[in-house]
Write an enzyme that holds these catalytic residues in place. Structure first.
Site, PDB file in Angstrom:
ATOM      1  N   GLU A  44      -0.748  -9.417  -1.242  1.00  0.00           N
ATOM      2  CA  GLU A  44      -2.042  -9.644  -0.859  1.00  0.00           C
ATOM      3  C   GLU A  44      -2.670  -9.516  -2.008  1.00  0.00           C
ATOM      4  O   GLU A  44      -3.766 -10.276  -2.352  1.00  0.00           O
ATOM      5  CB  GLU A  44      -2.799  -8.410   0.060  1.00  0.00           C
ATOM      6  CG  GLU A  44      -2.270  -8.772   1.400  1.00  0.00           C
ATOM      7  CD  GLU A  44      -2.474  -7.532   2.434  1.00  0.00           C
ATOM      8  OE1 GLU A  44      -2.430  -6.441   2.107  1.00  0.00           O
ATOM      9  OE2 GLU A  44      -3.448  -7.864   3.275  1.00  0.00           O
TER      10      GLU A  44
ATOM     11  N   GLU B  98       3.860  -5.760   7.086  1.00  0.00           N
ATOM     12  CA  GLU B  98       2.891  -4.861   8.067  1.00  0.00           C
ATOM     13  C   GLU B  98       3.106  -4.436   9.548  1.00  0.00           C
ATOM     14  O   GLU B  98       3.338  -3.271   9.898  1.00  0.00           O
ATOM     15  CB  GLU B  98       1.469  -4.995   7.885  1.00  0.00           C
ATOM     16  CG  GLU B  98       0.725  -4.609   6.357  1.00  0.00           C
ATOM     17  CD  GLU B  98       1.093  -5.738   5.432  1.00  0.00           C
ATOM     18  OE1 GLU B  98       1.718  -6.641   5.831  1.00  0.00           O
ATOM     19  OE2 GLU B  98       0.460  -5.723   4.514  1.00  0.00           O
TER      20      GLU B  98
ATOM     21  N   ALA C 214       1.004  -1.086   0.154  1.00  0.00           N
ATOM     22  CA  ALA C 214      -0.017  -0.063   0.201  1.00  0.00           C
ATOM     23  C   ALA C 214       0.926   1.208  -0.095  1.00  0.00           C
ATOM     24  O   ALA C 214       2.093   1.346   0.423  1.00  0.00           O
ATOM     25  CB  ALA C 214      -0.770   0.055   1.129  1.00  0.00           C
TER      26      ALA C 214
ATOM     27  N   GLY D 223       0.491  -5.151   0.553  1.00  0.00           N
ATOM     28  CA  GLY D 223      -0.649  -5.179  -0.326  1.00  0.00           C
ATOM     29  C   GLY D 223      -0.247  -5.535  -1.554  1.00  0.00           C
ATOM     30  O   GLY D 223      -1.174  -6.300  -2.329  1.00  0.00           O
TER      31      GLY D 223
HETATM   32  N1  3HC Z   1       4.611   3.504   0.244  1.00  0.00           N
HETATM   33  C1  3HC Z   1       5.138   4.684   0.019  1.00  0.00           C
HETATM   34  N2  3HC Z   1       6.256   5.264  -0.430  1.00  0.00           N
HETATM   35  C2  3HC Z   1       7.039   4.119  -0.155  1.00  0.00           C
HETATM   36  C3  3HC Z   1       6.675   2.841  -0.017  1.00  0.00           C
HETATM   37  C4  3HC Z   1       5.619   2.418   0.217  1.00  0.00           C
HETATM   38  N3  3HC Z   1       4.780   1.183   0.519  1.00  0.00           N
HETATM   39  N4  3HC Z   1       7.785   1.938  -0.020  1.00  0.00           N
HETATM   40  C5  3HC Z   1       8.879   2.593  -0.594  1.00  0.00           C
HETATM   41  N5  3HC Z   1       8.281   4.006  -0.652  1.00  0.00           N
HETATM   42  C6  3HC Z   1       9.286   5.345  -0.856  1.00  0.00           C
HETATM   43  C7  3HC Z   1      10.299   5.364   0.006  1.00  0.00           C
HETATM   44  O1  3HC Z   1       9.783   6.197   0.947  1.00  0.00           O
HETATM   45  C8  3HC Z   1      11.535   5.934  -0.832  1.00  0.00           C
HETATM   46  O2  3HC Z   1      10.902   7.295  -1.138  1.00  0.00           O
HETATM   47  P1  3HC Z   1      12.124   8.594  -1.342  1.00  0.00           P
HETATM   48  O3  3HC Z   1      13.017   8.034  -2.562  1.00  0.00           O
HETATM   49  O4  3HC Z   1      11.427   9.669  -1.384  1.00  0.00           O
HETATM   50  O5  3HC Z   1      13.020   8.534   0.162  1.00  0.00           O
HETATM   51  C9  3HC Z   1      11.140   5.272  -2.249  1.00  0.00           C
HETATM   52  O6  3HC Z   1      10.116   4.599  -2.108  1.00  0.00           O
HETATM   53  C10 3HC Z   1      12.309   4.231  -2.345  1.00  0.00           C
HETATM   54  O7  3HC Z   1      12.148   3.208  -1.045  1.00  0.00           O
HETATM   55  P2  3HC Z   1      13.450   3.011  -0.556  1.00  0.00           P
HETATM   56  O8  3HC Z   1      14.387   3.712  -0.340  1.00  0.00           O
HETATM   57  O9  3HC Z   1      13.191   2.047   0.868  1.00  0.00           O
HETATM   58  O10 3HC Z   1      14.008   1.769  -1.638  1.00  0.00           O
HETATM   59  P3  3HC Z   1      14.872   0.376  -1.488  1.00  0.00           P
HETATM   60  O11 3HC Z   1      14.899  -0.357  -2.736  1.00  0.00           O
HETATM   61  O12 3HC Z   1      15.933   0.400  -0.438  1.00  0.00           O
HETATM   62  O13 3HC Z   1      13.763  -0.566  -0.605  1.00  0.00           O
HETATM   63  C11 3HC Z   1      11.457  -1.636  -0.410  1.00  0.00           C
HETATM   64  C12 3HC Z   1      12.409  -0.848  -1.745  1.00  0.00           C
HETATM   65  C13 3HC Z   1      12.125  -3.077   0.239  1.00  0.00           C
HETATM   66  C14 3HC Z   1      10.188  -1.744  -1.100  1.00  0.00           C
HETATM   67  C15 3HC Z   1      11.289  -0.590   0.754  1.00  0.00           C
HETATM   68  O14 3HC Z   1      11.010   0.492   0.513  1.00  0.00           O
HETATM   69  C16 3HC Z   1      10.203  -0.896   1.829  1.00  0.00           C
HETATM   70  O15 3HC Z   1      10.398  -1.929   2.365  1.00  0.00           O
HETATM   71  N6  3HC Z   1       9.042  -0.403   1.493  1.00  0.00           N
HETATM   72  C17 3HC Z   1       7.908  -0.687   2.439  1.00  0.00           C
HETATM   73  C18 3HC Z   1       7.319  -2.100   2.245  1.00  0.00           C
HETATM   74  C19 3HC Z   1       6.173  -2.293   2.996  1.00  0.00           C
HETATM   75  O16 3HC Z   1       5.943  -1.842   4.173  1.00  0.00           O
HETATM   76  N7  3HC Z   1       5.014  -2.655   2.302  1.00  0.00           N
HETATM   77  C20 3HC Z   1       3.711  -2.764   3.097  1.00  0.00           C
HETATM   78  C21 3HC Z   1       2.926  -1.561   3.048  1.00  0.00           C
HETATM   79  S1  3HC Z   1       1.528  -1.533   4.058  1.00  0.00           S
HETATM   80  C22 3HC Z   1       0.408  -2.362   3.395  1.00  0.00           C
HETATM   81  O17 3HC Z   1       0.794  -2.784   2.364  1.00  0.00           O
HETATM   82  C23 3HC Z   1      -0.948  -2.487   3.924  1.00  0.00           C
HETATM   83  C24 3HC Z   1      -1.837  -3.561   3.291  1.00  0.00           C
HETATM   84  O18 3HC Z   1      -1.770  -4.653   4.084  1.00  0.00           O
HETATM   85  C25 3HC Z   1      -3.014  -2.991   3.238  1.00  0.00           C
END
Ligand code: 3HC
Ligand code: NAI
Length: 696
Positions: A106, A126, A64, A103
């Site tokens: 998912e 999450e 997400a 997500g």
């Molecule tokens: N939402 C919004 N922005 C995100 C994001 C996300 N899920 N994931 C990464 N970004 C942004 C970062 O803030 C960063 O922005 P910036 O360049 O402006 O600082 C940019 O994307 C690049 O991210 P990283 O520097 O972290 O890139 P990496 O290549 O090092 O890592 C990644 C990539 C492994 C995907 C890492 O970004 C990560 O772990 N992201 C979070 C993933 C996550 O937690 N997903 C679950 C979200 S909650 C969800 O899905 C709820 C659902 O169940 C309903």
């Protein structure tokens, strides 16, 4: 119909839907809408018989869009999208690569099939954001992978690799490359089938599960997730797969998701997520600043820190030379590195061949000349200015032209060290934390003359060696230790005023820190600070540095250095390291209090917590005022990654902000009336409160 975030194309009889929301294909509103629009288009097109869902660029959908959290939800929701995919009358395969997370996974589980590139890492992270999967992940993953696997993945949030996903039944096939081409062949091979699997309809892996499974799991993770809510909610949601229908289970998941989403735990962890990334951005250093290549390293001094620092380089394949002044100390240092790696091997976390590979990257030398080829030189010798200056003037003569010259000093002035070279613009502080191969924080200290290239390259290097960097200015103790000094000083003051050492540590531990201030001192070795205090006394700096209690000195004079001597503020069992309260220490504090004329009193837990928390916070505000930290969130990252501060409380600055800056200031002012020296006035904080502002 192609919107910016979703692209689609048709190849033969297969429709391809491609996420194009760079950089990580977060499932923002545009993406969700684009997914439904393109799916509907393909469902109406009679020439299309099967569909591939994939992501462009570095990854399949990584979850997400976290920046949308806390804002009003724009329809369609991710759940709506997943239902549309699940109800499709044409088979859909999710073609996974990169990091299909949250997500994203998912959504993939809403498809009939999943195939992946072998380099894929997928998961439901999450809980790391203080929430639980909220788009069916807690209900679909157990049906696919079984209860145990789902519990482990969802409560830890740790991604698994493609091989593991294949073995767990999450993906059907894994390919070394050409994911789209292979997904195309895969879906074509399924077109003739009458029925295609629908994950929400599977029940085999969630039937006949005893409820003890969940209790046992919950007991197992209790200690690790002390104080946390979301991992326990995740267990409850997964349990619903065994007692409720899929639809009821989804409702349960929604209810628990909302509970977590609205919690401080979640807002704090999301703050951490963005803060960690913000810390990489240095306002006066443009993104296109030249990065110096780092393909080889040298570490001078292979003691407690040097050995661990060298391991960081070897761990990512960078050859490193460690230098000691005698063969004996070199052998000792390398032996310790070897032992550290062997422990990892014996825990089954590293193969023998990897062990050999890492050791082969570490070479030893007793002559400084060996640094000539290194792209980065990290000095980690004894903490003495004279020695460090001497080392740097020799390093200057030997190191190659563009090498980064780094010092691991924890207390000394970087500018003074830099002045002993002819190239101060190449000198920078890299303050690793002990154990340097484990602790994630790297405080990077910018000297007056450090060049932008060197700063940008060191920040990049930190990421490459898998550290979390924070840029600090060159003040006494930099960010972390300067604050920690005031925190420990406050702990000592509390002990003199009547709080028991064990109560102070208990309050801090219960708050969520890894350990209390006295236990930390015992772990790090009380003699380290003692030597520094003695030196400061000799240099006539002692009074200015405002140390508090002499109890720490008294303990050292008795040889009670902490864990290494089995006695410090606590008594330690030689074998088990289990600590026991030492009543003598409280008596020592009582005696010191008497000598100082302090009247002792009962101090409640709330006062202990607030005095310690605001001592950190007030110093943090001073550091910001003086410009030694770029932003409050950098301080939060420093504490979460370097000092065992609970991430889920957001860091000392965020915690105070959540508590209310006005209330914090009021409390600080009241503490100040009793002890002005301990609570210096911070104009920056007063201005924030007066103008009703928040940090950044
Ligand atoms: N939402 C919004 N922005 C995100 C994001 C996300 N899920 N994931 C990464 N970004 C942004 C970062 O803030 C960063 O922005 P910036 O360049 O402006 O600082 C940019 O994307 C690049 O991210 P990283 O520097 O972290 O890139 P990496 O290549 O090092 O890592 C990644 C990539 C492994 C995907 C890492 O970004 C990560 O772990 N992201 C979070 C993933 C996550 O937690 N997903 C679950 C979200 S909650 C969800 O899905 C709820 C659902 O169940 C309903
Ligand atoms: P240490 O005493 O364990 O190791 C220092 C090593 O340097 C010794 O092995 C010594 O033989 C070697 N050495 C001394 N002079 C040398 C020379 N001329 N040439 C080559 N090697 C030489 O000390 P430690 O704890 O590793 O500290 C090193 C530096 O890291 C210090 O500046 C310290 O302040 C800093 N630091 C220490 C932390 C800790 O927790 N120990 C944490 C963060 C920084």
């Amino acid at each position: 119909m192609n919107n910016q975030a979703i692209k689609y194309e048709i190849k033969e009889n297969i429709g391809i839907i491609k996420g194009a929301n760079h950089p990580v294909n977060a499932l923002s509103y545009e993406v969700r809408k684009g997914l439904i629009d393109s799916l509907q288009l393909f469902l109406k097109d009679d020439n299309i018989e099967g569909i591939i869902l994939c992501g462009e660029g570095r990854t399949f959908f990584a979850g997400a869009d976290i920046s949308e959290f806390g804002k009003p939800m724009q329809s369609p929701s991710l759940n709506d999208v997943i239902f549309e995919f699940e109800n499709s009358n044409k088979p859909i395969v999710a073609a996974l690569h990169g990091t299909p997370l949250g997500g994203g996974l998912e959504l993939a589980m809403g498809c009939n099939y999943r195939v992946a590139l072998s380099s894929t890492n997928l998961g439901l992270p999450e809980v790391k954001l203080g929430i639980i999967p909220g788009a069916g992940g807690t209900q679909r993953l157990p049906r696919l992978a079984g209860i145990e696997k789902a519990l482990s993945m969802i409560t830890s949030g740790t991604p698994i690799n493609a091989k593991d996903a294949l073995n767990s039944g999450i993906v059907e096939e894994v390919f070394p490359d050409n994911i789209i081409e292979n997904a195309m062949n895969f879906i074509k091979s399924k077109l003739s089938l009458d029925n295609h699997p629908i994950v929400s309809k599977l029940s085999e892996k969630v039937s006949n599960i005893q409820s003890e499974v969940f209790d046992n799991f919950s007991n197992k993770i209790q200690k690790k997730y002390r104080g946390r809510k979301s991992p326990l909610c995740a267990i409850e949601a997964v349990k619903a797969t065994t007692t409720l229908t899929f639809t009821e289970g989804l409702e349960k998941e929604r209810e628990l998701f909302k509970l977590c989403h609205d919690s401080k735990e979640s807002s704090s962890l999301i703050h951490m997520f963005f803060s960690e990334r913000k810390a990489l951005k240095i306002p006066d250093i443009p993104k296109d600043t030249k990065i110096l290549p780092i393909n080889s390293a040298a570490v001078i001094g292979c003691g407690t820190m040097g050995g661990g620092i060298a391991m960081n380089f070897a761990n990512v394949g960078i050859p490193v030379i460690v230098i000691e002044d005698t063969q004996e100390s070199l052998n000792n240092g390398i032996k310790i590195i070897e032992k550290n790696y062997s422990n990892t091997v014996s825990k089954g976390k590293m193969s023998d061949s990897e062990f050999k590979n890492r050791m082969s990257l570490i070479k030893g030398a007793t002559s400084l000349e060996s640094i000539v080829g290194a792209d980065v030189v990290v000095e980690a010798v004894f903490e003495e200015m004279k020695l460090k200056k001497e080392m740097f003037s020799r390093i200057d003569k030997l190191a190659k032209e563009n090498a980064i010259l780094a010092t691991n000093t924890s207390t000394l002035d970087i500018d003074q060290i830099a002045e002993s070279t002819s190239r101060p613009e190449h000198v920078i502080g890299t303050h690793f934390f002990s154990p340097a191969n484990v602790m994630q924080l790297l405080e990077i200290v910018r000297g007056k003359k450090t060049s932008k290239e060197v700063i940008a390259s060191t920040m990049k290097l930190a990421k490459n060696i898998k550290k979390t960097p924070v840029l600090a200015g060159n003040c006494d103790g930099f960010i972390g230790n300067r604050m920690f000094h005031e925190y420990v000083r406050q702990a000592h003051a509390l002990a003199e005023e009547g709080a028991k050492v064990s109560d102070i540590d208990r309050v801090i531990y219960d708050f969520g820190w890894a350990m209390g201030p006295f236990a930390v001192n015992d772990l790090a070795g009380n003699d380290v600070g003692w030597r520094i205090r003695k030196r400061h006394k000799q240099e006539g700096k002692y009074d200015n540095l405002r140390y508090t209690s002499t109890v720490a000195d008294q303990l050292c004079e008795l040889g009670r250095y902490g864990q290494k001597t089995n006695r410090g503020f606590y008594i330690y069992d030689q074998q088990t390291r289990k600590k026991q309260i030492d009543p003598e220490v409280d008596i020592m504090f009582e005696k010191v209090a008497k000598e100082k004329g302090i009247s002792r009193r009962q101090i409640d837990d709330n006062e202990i917590l607030h005095r310690l928390s605001w001592a950190l916070f007030n110093t943090g505000c001073m550091i910001l005022e003086e410009g030694y930290a770029l932003r409050a969130s950098d301080i939060d990252v420093t504490y979460a990654y370097g000092y065992g501060y609970p991430h889920w409380r957001g860091g000392p600055m965020k915690y105070a902000e959540d508590y209310g800056l006005e209330k914090v200031l009021e409390e600080i002012e009241s503490f100040r009336t009793k002890n002005p020296d301990m609570w210096p006035k911070c104009n920056y904080l007063e201005e924030l409160v007066k103008e009703n502002k928040k940090f950044n």
